[in-house]
Design a protein around this motif. Sequence first.
Motif, short mmCIF file in Angstrom:
data_model
loop_
_atom_site.label_atom_id
_atom_site.label_comp_id
_atom_site.label_asym_id
_atom_site.label_seq_id
_atom_site.Cartn_x
_atom_site.Cartn_y
_atom_site.Cartn_z
N ILE A 170 0.83 -1.21 0.00
CA ILE A 170 0.00 0.00 0.00
C ILE A 170 0.87 1.26 0.00
O ILE A 170 0.61 2.20 -0.76
N LEU A 171 1.90 1.27 0.84
CA LEU A 171 2.78 2.44 0.92
C LEU A 171 3.54 2.67 -0.38
O LEU A 171 3.71 3.82 -0.81
N ALA A 172 3.97 1.60 -1.03
CA ALA A 172 4.67 1.74 -2.31
C ALA A 172 3.73 2.31 -3.37
O ALA A 172 4.14 3.13 -4.20
N GLY B 169 -2.53 -5.03 -1.52
CA GLY B 169 -2.19 -4.83 -0.11
C GLY B 169 -3.39 -5.01 0.80
O GLY B 169 -3.31 -5.69 1.83
N LEU B 170 -4.53 -4.43 0.42
CA LEU B 170 -5.74 -4.58 1.22
C LEU B 170 -6.23 -6.02 1.24
O LEU B 170 -6.71 -6.51 2.26
N ILE C 102 -3.63 1.57 -8.40
CA ILE C 102 -4.79 0.98 -7.72
C ILE C 102 -4.60 -0.52 -7.50
O ILE C 102 -5.08 -1.07 -6.51
N GLY C 103 -3.88 -1.17 -8.39
CA GLY C 103 -3.61 -2.61 -8.24
C GLY C 103 -2.80 -2.91 -6.99
O GLY C 103 -3.10 -3.86 -6.27
N GLY C 104 -1.78 -2.11 -6.75
CA GLY C 104 -0.96 -2.31 -5.55
C GLY C 104 -1.73 -2.09 -4.27
O GLY C 104 -1.56 -2.81 -3.29
N TYR D 19 3.30 5.98 -2.62
CA TYR D 19 4.53 6.68 -3.04
C TYR D 19 4.53 6.88 -4.56
O TYR D 19 4.88 7.94 -5.05
N GLY D 20 4.12 5.86 -5.30
CA GLY D 20 4.03 5.99 -6.75
C GLY D 20 3.02 7.04 -7.16
O GLY D 20 3.24 7.80 -8.11
#
Length: 56
Positions: free
Chosen positions: A17-19, A40-41, A34-36, A22-23
């Motif tokens: 989620i943090l990456a 993460g969720l 949104i995929g990342g 950051y992006g």
Amino acid sequence: MNKITKNLIILIGIISILASIYGLLNDRKLIEVIGGIAIGLSIIGSVFLRQNKNRS
């Protein structure tokens, strides 16, 4: 699932989620990150769903 494994999986979800955030802050489009966030969720959610299933 032992506590160390559960914490590691949650940490991986948070890093994802943090990456993604950051992006997004570095001029990425929302559709690209949104995929990342979703992954993460999903990872974090799976830990808590499994925990609730074991309690029942």
